[in-house]
Enzyme design. Structure first.
Site, PDB file in Angstrom:
ATOM      1  N   PHE A 139     -48.233  -3.413  81.486  1.00  0.00           N
ATOM      2  CA  PHE A 139     -49.576  -2.911  81.170  1.00  0.00           C
ATOM      3  C   PHE A 139     -49.602  -1.432  80.801  1.00  0.00           C
ATOM      4  CE2 PHE A 139     -49.156  -2.566  85.854  1.00  0.00           C
ATOM      5  CZ  PHE A 139     -49.506  -1.238  86.068  1.00  0.00           C
ATOM      6  N   LYS A 187     -63.099   6.671  84.252  1.00  0.00           N
ATOM      7  CA  LYS A 187     -62.300   6.332  83.079  1.00  0.00           C
ATOM      8  C   LYS A 187     -63.202   6.254  81.834  1.00  0.00           C
ATOM      9  CE  LYS A 187     -58.716   4.053  85.857  1.00  0.00           C
ATOM     10  NZ  LYS A 187     -57.883   2.828  86.051  1.00  0.00           N
ATOM     11  N   THR A 225     -58.528  -3.424  92.350  1.00  0.00           N
ATOM     12  CA  THR A 225     -58.047  -3.010  91.029  1.00  0.00           C
ATOM     13  C   THR A 225     -58.481  -4.010  89.956  1.00  0.00           C
ATOM     14  OG1 THR A 225     -56.117  -2.086  92.125  1.00  0.00           O
ATOM     15  CG2 THR A 225     -55.975  -2.352  89.746  1.00  0.00           C
ATOM     16  N   GLU A 254     -51.721  14.406  92.439  1.00  0.00           N
ATOM     17  CA  GLU A 254     -52.692  14.176  91.356  1.00  0.00           C
ATOM     18  C   GLU A 254     -53.705  15.316  91.249  1.00  0.00           C
ATOM     19  OE1 GLU A 254     -52.470   9.285  91.632  1.00  0.00           O
ATOM     20  OE2 GLU A 254     -54.330  10.314  92.174  1.00  0.00           O
ATOM     21  N   ASN A 264     -61.003  -0.697  84.225  1.00  0.00           N
ATOM     22  CA  ASN A 264     -61.647  -0.940  85.519  1.00  0.00           C
ATOM     23  C   ASN A 264     -62.442   0.267  86.035  1.00  0.00           C
ATOM     24  OD1 ASN A 264     -59.502   0.632  86.204  1.00  0.00           O
ATOM     25  ND2 ASN A 264     -58.580  -0.817  87.639  1.00  0.00           N
ATOM     26  N   ARG A 319     -61.202   4.450  98.003  1.00  0.00           N
ATOM     27  CA  ARG A 319     -60.704   3.169  97.483  1.00  0.00           C
ATOM     28  C   ARG A 319     -61.627   2.023  97.897  1.00  0.00           C
ATOM     29  NH1 ARG A 319     -55.915   3.486  94.723  1.00  0.00           N
ATOM     30  NH2 ARG A 319     -55.375   1.290  94.974  1.00  0.00           N
ATOM     31  N   TYR A 335     -49.593   8.709  84.768  1.00  0.00           N
ATOM     32  CA  TYR A 335     -49.233   7.341  85.165  1.00  0.00           C
ATOM     33  C   TYR A 335     -47.721   7.104  85.110  1.00  0.00           C
ATOM     34  CZ  TYR A 335     -54.095   5.691  85.392  1.00  0.00           C
ATOM     35  OH  TYR A 335     -55.412   5.471  85.745  1.00  0.00           O
ATOM     36  N   ARG A 363     -66.169  -0.881  90.856  1.00  0.00           N
ATOM     37  CA  ARG A 363     -65.533  -1.745  89.853  1.00  0.00           C
ATOM     38  C   ARG A 363     -66.348  -3.017  89.622  1.00  0.00           C
ATOM     39  NH1 ARG A 363     -59.492  -0.030  91.834  1.00  0.00           N
ATOM     40  NH2 ARG A 363     -59.058   1.425  90.138  1.00  0.00           N
ATOM     41  N   HIS A 403     -60.542   5.540  88.852  1.00  0.00           N
ATOM     42  CA  HIS A 403     -59.240   5.720  89.501  1.00  0.00           C
ATOM     43  C   HIS A 403     -59.445   6.446  90.816  1.00  0.00           C
ATOM     44  CE1 HIS A 403     -55.149   7.105  90.351  1.00  0.00           C
ATOM     45  NE2 HIS A 403     -55.710   8.266  90.632  1.00  0.00           N
TER      46      HIS A 403
HETATM   47  P1  RTP Z   1     -55.864   3.414  89.866  1.00  0.00           P
HETATM   48  O1  RTP Z   1     -54.459   3.939  90.016  1.00  0.00           O
HETATM   49  O2  RTP Z   1     -56.393   3.485  88.451  1.00  0.00           O
HETATM   50  O3  RTP Z   1     -56.834   3.928  90.879  1.00  0.00           O
HETATM   51  O4  RTP Z   1     -55.824   1.858  90.175  1.00  0.00           O
HETATM   52  P2  RTP Z   1     -55.018   1.106  91.277  1.00  0.00           P
HETATM   53  O5  RTP Z   1     -54.247   2.034  92.155  1.00  0.00           O
HETATM   54  O6  RTP Z   1     -55.974   0.178  91.927  1.00  0.00           O
HETATM   55  O7  RTP Z   1     -54.018   0.286  90.355  1.00  0.00           O
HETATM   56  P3  RTP Z   1     -52.533   0.624  89.897  1.00  0.00           P
HETATM   57  O8  RTP Z   1     -51.651  -0.478  90.374  1.00  0.00           O
HETATM   58  O9  RTP Z   1     -52.177   2.033  90.243  1.00  0.00           O
HETATM   59  O10 RTP Z   1     -52.665   0.486  88.321  1.00  0.00           O
HETATM   60  C1  RTP Z   1     -53.145   1.572  87.569  1.00  0.00           C
HETATM   61  C2  RTP Z   1     -54.124   1.081  86.547  1.00  0.00           C
HETATM   62  O11 RTP Z   1     -53.436   0.293  85.567  1.00  0.00           O
HETATM   63  C3  RTP Z   1     -54.310  -0.682  85.055  1.00  0.00           C
HETATM   64  N1  RTP Z   1     -53.718  -1.987  85.244  1.00  0.00           N
HETATM   65  N2  RTP Z   1     -53.835  -2.959  84.372  1.00  0.00           N
HETATM   66  N3  RTP Z   1     -53.814  -5.471  83.081  1.00  0.00           N
HETATM   67  C4  RTP Z   1     -53.060  -5.284  84.166  1.00  0.00           C
HETATM   68  O12 RTP Z   1     -52.298  -6.111  84.588  1.00  0.00           O
HETATM   69  C5  RTP Z   1     -53.157  -3.991  84.849  1.00  0.00           C
HETATM   70  N4  RTP Z   1     -52.607  -3.671  86.009  1.00  0.00           N
HETATM   71  C6  RTP Z   1     -52.960  -2.398  86.259  1.00  0.00           C
HETATM   72  C7  RTP Z   1     -55.627  -0.550  85.780  1.00  0.00           C
HETATM   73  O13 RTP Z   1     -56.448   0.317  85.006  1.00  0.00           O
HETATM   74  C8  RTP Z   1     -55.207   0.132  87.066  1.00  0.00           C
HETATM   75  O14 RTP Z   1     -56.288   0.811  87.640  1.00  0.00           O
HETATM   76 MG    MG Z   2     -52.963   3.546  91.425  1.00  0.00          MG
END
Ligand code: RTP
Ligand code: MG
Length: 143
Positions: free
Chosen positions: A59, A11, A93, A128, A114, A87, A51, A104, A117
């Site tokens: 968010f 990122k 996350t 993706e 973070n 992962r 996204y 992370r 991805h």
């Molecule tokens: P990613 O898709 O980026 O690999 O991350 P992830 O699966 O662990 O998390 P996901 O639930 O898919 O959320 C996507 C990205 O959104 C941002 N986020 N911010 N501030 C918040 O509450 C919040 N929650 C999610 C993070 O950048 C997360 O990686």
């Molecule tokens: Mg995700």
């Protein structure tokens, strides 16, 4: 266990830290093979499309704004069980919950910023990967 592919993104904050090489070294040390990579500065439309599953969440706007704030590196990683193994090395996350030694824990600045991805399932990975790469941009090893 069969060979899988997963979609990885460094990122904008990770790229801004000049951490591309260090993170790629982690991928290679962990046994992943890079089979595709490109640097992109995402448009708002590209980031919103990527996204789309998060549209409407609180968010979402902050996430999209962050993802277009600078260039990203997008890559396809290949290994056995690639989705889950990737992962694992990314960590949680929310970086506050990320185990020591994960990407992370070492490179995230906040929940949103973070650093990395990774696809969350083989189905997401297929979608993706196709979002960013055409078939002829993926280069499996021949030696
Ligand atoms: P990613 O898709 O980026 O690999 O991350 P992830 O699966 O662990 O998390 P996901 O639930 O898919 O959320 C996507 C990205 O959104 C941002 N986020 N911010 N501030 C918040 O509450 C919040 N929650 C999610 C993070 O950048 C997360 O990686
Ligand atoms: Mg995700």
């Amino acid at each position: 266990m069969s060979i899988e592919r997963t979609l990885s993104i460094l990122k904008p904050n990770a790229v801004a830290k000049n951490a591309i090489g260090a993170i790629y070294a982690r991928f290679e040390s962990a046994g992943f093979t890079l089979v595709a990579a490109k640097m992109l500065h995402l448009t708002r439309e590209q980031a919103e499309g990527f996204y789309a599953e998060h549209q409407g969440k609180p968010f979402f706007d902050g996430l999209v704004g962050f993802m277009i704030s600078g260039p990203v590196m997008v890559q396809v990683l290949e290994s056995e069980n690639a989705v889950h193994r990737h992962r694992d090395i990314m960590g949680a996350t929310n970086p506050a919950n990320a185990l020591a030694g994960t990407l992370r824990a070492d490179y995230a600045d906040s929940f949103t910023e973070n650093a990395v991805h990774g696809s969350d399932s083989t189905e997401s990975a297929a979608r993706e990967i196709a979002y960013f790469f055409s078939d002829n941009e993926i280069c499996p090893r021949t030696r």
